[in-house]
Design a protein around this motif. Structure first.
Motif, PDB file in Angstrom:
ATOM      1  N   VAL A 185     -21.699  43.236-117.257  1.00  0.00           N
ATOM      2  CA  VAL A 185     -21.877  43.863-115.947  1.00  0.00           C
ATOM      3  C   VAL A 185     -21.469  45.332-115.995  1.00  0.00           C
ATOM      4  O   VAL A 185     -20.767  45.770-116.899  1.00  0.00           O
ATOM      5  CB  VAL A 185     -21.039  43.157-114.852  1.00  0.00           C
ATOM      6  N   ARG A 186     -21.908  46.055-114.970  1.00  0.00           N
ATOM      7  CA  ARG A 186     -21.466  47.431-114.751  1.00  0.00           C
ATOM      8  C   ARG A 186     -20.909  47.534-113.344  1.00  0.00           C
ATOM      9  O   ARG A 186     -21.345  46.837-112.439  1.00  0.00           O
ATOM     10  CB  ARG A 186     -22.625  48.407-114.899  1.00  0.00           C
TER      11      ARG A 186
ATOM     12  N   PRO B 181     -19.392  54.351-113.496  1.00  0.00           N
ATOM     13  CA  PRO B 181     -20.228  54.261-114.710  1.00  0.00           C
ATOM     14  C   PRO B 181     -19.488  54.607-115.997  1.00  0.00           C
ATOM     15  O   PRO B 181     -19.849  54.116-117.064  1.00  0.00           O
ATOM     16  CB  PRO B 181     -21.357  55.265-114.435  1.00  0.00           C
ATOM     17  N   ASP B 182     -18.419  55.418-115.891  1.00  0.00           N
ATOM     18  CA  ASP B 182     -17.659  55.795-117.085  1.00  0.00           C
ATOM     19  C   ASP B 182     -16.889  54.629-117.698  1.00  0.00           C
ATOM     20  O   ASP B 182     -16.434  54.720-118.841  1.00  0.00           O
ATOM     21  CB  ASP B 182     -16.678  56.923-116.768  1.00  0.00           C
TER      22      ASP B 182
ATOM     23  N   VAL C 167     -13.431  38.550-109.468  1.00  0.00           N
ATOM     24  CA  VAL C 167     -14.082  38.586-110.776  1.00  0.00           C
ATOM     25  C   VAL C 167     -13.232  39.444-111.699  1.00  0.00           C
ATOM     26  O   VAL C 167     -12.971  40.613-111.394  1.00  0.00           O
ATOM     27  CB  VAL C 167     -15.510  39.162-110.671  1.00  0.00           C
ATOM     28  N   THR C 168     -12.799  38.871-112.802  1.00  0.00           N
ATOM     29  CA  THR C 168     -12.045  39.624-113.796  1.00  0.00           C
ATOM     30  C   THR C 168     -13.020  40.075-114.877  1.00  0.00           C
ATOM     31  O   THR C 168     -13.749  39.264-115.447  1.00  0.00           O
ATOM     32  CB  THR C 168     -10.926  38.768-114.414  1.00  0.00           C
ATOM     33  N   VAL C 169     -13.030  41.390-115.115  1.00  0.00           N
ATOM     34  CA  VAL C 169     -13.957  41.985-116.076  1.00  0.00           C
ATOM     35  C   VAL C 169     -13.174  42.846-117.049  1.00  0.00           C
ATOM     36  O   VAL C 169     -12.267  43.589-116.651  1.00  0.00           O
ATOM     37  CB  VAL C 169     -15.010  42.855-115.353  1.00  0.00           C
ATOM     38  N   ASN C 170     -13.523  42.761-118.330  1.00  0.00           N
ATOM     39  CA  ASN C 170     -12.922  43.609-119.345  1.00  0.00           C
ATOM     40  C   ASN C 170     -13.906  44.732-119.667  1.00  0.00           C
ATOM     41  O   ASN C 170     -14.958  44.483-120.266  1.00  0.00           O
ATOM     42  CB  ASN C 170     -12.583  42.794-120.583  1.00  0.00           C
ATOM     43  N   PHE C 171     -13.574  45.963-119.236  1.00  0.00           N
ATOM     44  CA  PHE C 171     -14.425  47.121-119.482  1.00  0.00           C
ATOM     45  C   PHE C 171     -13.915  47.875-120.710  1.00  0.00           C
ATOM     46  O   PHE C 171     -12.697  48.049-120.877  1.00  0.00           O
ATOM     47  CB  PHE C 171     -14.399  48.069-118.273  1.00  0.00           C
ATOM     48  N   PRO C 172     -14.828  48.370-121.566  1.00  0.00           N
ATOM     49  CA  PRO C 172     -14.393  49.029-122.801  1.00  0.00           C
ATOM     50  C   PRO C 172     -13.589  50.306-122.572  1.00  0.00           C
ATOM     51  O   PRO C 172     -12.703  50.628-123.354  1.00  0.00           O
ATOM     52  CB  PRO C 172     -15.691  49.318-123.545  1.00  0.00           C
ATOM     53  N   ASN C 173     -13.887  51.037-121.504  1.00  0.00           N
ATOM     54  CA  ASN C 173     -13.213  52.316-121.263  1.00  0.00           C
ATOM     55  C   ASN C 173     -12.180  52.267-120.137  1.00  0.00           C
ATOM     56  O   ASN C 173     -11.662  53.300-119.728  1.00  0.00           O
ATOM     57  CB  ASN C 173     -14.254  53.407-120.949  1.00  0.00           C
ATOM     58  N   LYS C 174     -11.868  51.072-119.649  1.00  0.00           N
ATOM     59  CA  LYS C 174     -10.897  50.929-118.566  1.00  0.00           C
ATOM     60  C   LYS C 174      -9.923  49.785-118.820  1.00  0.00           C
ATOM     61  O   LYS C 174      -8.792  49.821-118.379  1.00  0.00           O
ATOM     62  CB  LYS C 174     -11.643  50.691-117.246  1.00  0.00           C
ATOM     63  N   GLY C 175     -10.394  48.745-119.512  1.00  0.00           N
ATOM     64  CA  GLY C 175      -9.562  47.567-119.728  1.00  0.00           C
ATOM     65  C   GLY C 175      -9.889  46.483-118.722  1.00  0.00           C
ATOM     66  O   GLY C 175     -10.946  46.491-118.095  1.00  0.00           O
ATOM     67  N   LYS C 176      -8.953  45.562-118.545  1.00  0.00           N
ATOM     68  CA  LYS C 176      -9.166  44.416-117.666  1.00  0.00           C
ATOM     69  C   LYS C 176      -8.972  44.834-116.210  1.00  0.00           C
ATOM     70  O   LYS C 176      -7.958  45.434-115.864  1.00  0.00           O
ATOM     71  CB  LYS C 176      -8.207  43.293-118.021  1.00  0.00           C
ATOM     72  N   VAL C 177      -9.978  44.515-115.377  1.00  0.00           N
ATOM     73  CA  VAL C 177      -9.945  44.866-113.962  1.00  0.00           C
ATOM     74  C   VAL C 177     -10.321  43.637-113.140  1.00  0.00           C
ATOM     75  O   VAL C 177     -11.262  42.920-113.487  1.00  0.00           O
ATOM     76  CB  VAL C 177     -10.952  46.003-113.650  1.00  0.00           C
ATOM     77  N   VAL C 178      -9.574  43.390-112.063  1.00  0.00           N
ATOM     78  CA  VAL C 178      -9.906  42.315-111.129  1.00  0.00           C
ATOM     79  C   VAL C 178     -10.660  42.939-109.957  1.00  0.00           C
ATOM     80  O   VAL C 178     -10.157  43.850-109.300  1.00  0.00           O
ATOM     81  CB  VAL C 178      -8.654  41.573-110.634  1.00  0.00           C
ATOM     82  N   ILE C 179     -11.879  42.459-109.727  1.00  0.00           N
ATOM     83  CA  ILE C 179     -12.768  42.995-108.697  1.00  0.00           C
ATOM     84  C   ILE C 179     -12.839  42.017-107.533  1.00  0.00           C
ATOM     85  O   ILE C 179     -13.085  40.822-107.734  1.00  0.00           O
ATOM     86  CB  ILE C 179     -14.200  43.192-109.253  1.00  0.00           C
ATOM     87  N   GLU C 180     -12.647  42.513-106.318  1.00  0.00           N
ATOM     88  CA  GLU C 180     -12.835  41.703-105.107  1.00  0.00           C
ATOM     89  C   GLU C 180     -14.327  41.648-104.801  1.00  0.00           C
ATOM     90  O   GLU C 180     -14.943  42.685-104.533  1.00  0.00           O
ATOM     91  CB  GLU C 180     -12.106  42.351-103.927  1.00  0.00           C
TER      92      GLU C 180
END
Length: 60
Positions: free
Chosen positions: A14-15, A20-21, A35-48
Protein backbone atom coordinates in the motif's frame (compact mmCIF):
# COMPACT_ATOMS: atom_id res chain seq x y z
CA UNK A 1 -18.78 -0.07 2.56
CA UNK A 2 -17.96 1.66 5.85
CA UNK A 3 -14.23 0.87 5.90
CA UNK A 4 -12.51 0.91 2.51
CA UNK A 5 -9.34 -0.42 4.17
CA UNK A 6 -11.20 -3.60 5.22
CA UNK A 7 -10.02 -5.31 2.00
CA UNK A 8 -6.39 -4.99 3.10
CA UNK A 9 -4.76 -8.10 4.46
CA UNK A 10 -1.25 -8.90 5.73
CA UNK A 11 1.30 -8.98 2.94
CA UNK A 12 -0.51 -6.53 0.68
CA UNK A 13 1.40 -3.49 -0.56
CA UNK A 14 0.00 0.00 0.00
CA UNK A 15 0.84 3.68 -0.22
CA UNK A 16 -0.23 6.47 2.12
CA UNK A 17 -1.88 9.14 -0.08
CA UNK A 18 -0.60 12.08 1.99
CA UNK A 19 2.92 10.69 2.57
CA UNK A 20 4.44 9.59 -0.77
CA UNK A 21 7.97 9.87 0.66
CA UNK A 22 7.25 6.92 2.96
CA UNK A 23 7.36 4.61 -0.08
CA UNK A 24 5.39 1.43 -0.66
CA UNK A 25 4.56 -0.27 2.61
CA UNK A 26 3.55 -3.80 3.49
CA UNK A 27 0.44 -4.41 5.59
CA UNK A 28 1.32 -6.24 8.81
CA UNK A 29 -2.18 -6.46 10.30
CA UNK A 30 -5.70 -5.06 9.94
CA UNK A 31 -7.69 -5.36 13.16
CA UNK A 32 -10.60 -3.31 14.44
CA UNK A 33 -10.16 -0.39 12.08
CA UNK A 34 -6.41 -0.11 12.69
CA UNK A 35 -4.02 -1.06 9.90
CA UNK A 36 -0.38 -1.59 10.80
CA UNK A 37 1.93 -0.96 7.85
CA UNK A 38 5.71 -1.21 7.60
CA UNK A 39 6.96 1.56 5.28
CA UNK A 40 10.56 1.43 4.00
CA UNK A 41 11.26 5.13 4.66
CA UNK A 42 9.20 5.58 7.84
CA UNK A 43 9.03 2.24 9.65
CA UNK A 44 6.00 0.69 11.33
CA UNK A 45 2.93 2.95 11.40
CA UNK A 46 -0.56 2.28 12.78
CA UNK A 47 -3.20 3.88 10.54
CA UNK A 48 -6.75 4.67 11.69
CA UNK A 49 -9.01 3.45 8.88
CA UNK A 50 -11.57 6.14 9.67
CA UNK A 51 -8.98 8.86 8.94
CA UNK A 52 -6.89 7.56 6.02
CA UNK A 53 -7.79 5.49 2.97
CA UNK A 54 -4.63 3.62 2.00
CA UNK A 55 -4.00 3.03 -1.71
CA UNK A 56 -3.36 -0.61 -2.68
CA UNK A 57 -0.36 -1.22 -4.96
CA UNK A 58 -0.77 -4.09 -7.40
CA UNK A 59 2.33 -3.58 -9.51
CA UNK A 60 5.78 -2.29 -8.74
Amino acid sequence: MDDPNSILSPGMLVRHPAEPDWGTGQVQSNIGGKVTVNFPNKGKVVIESSRVMLVPVFDR
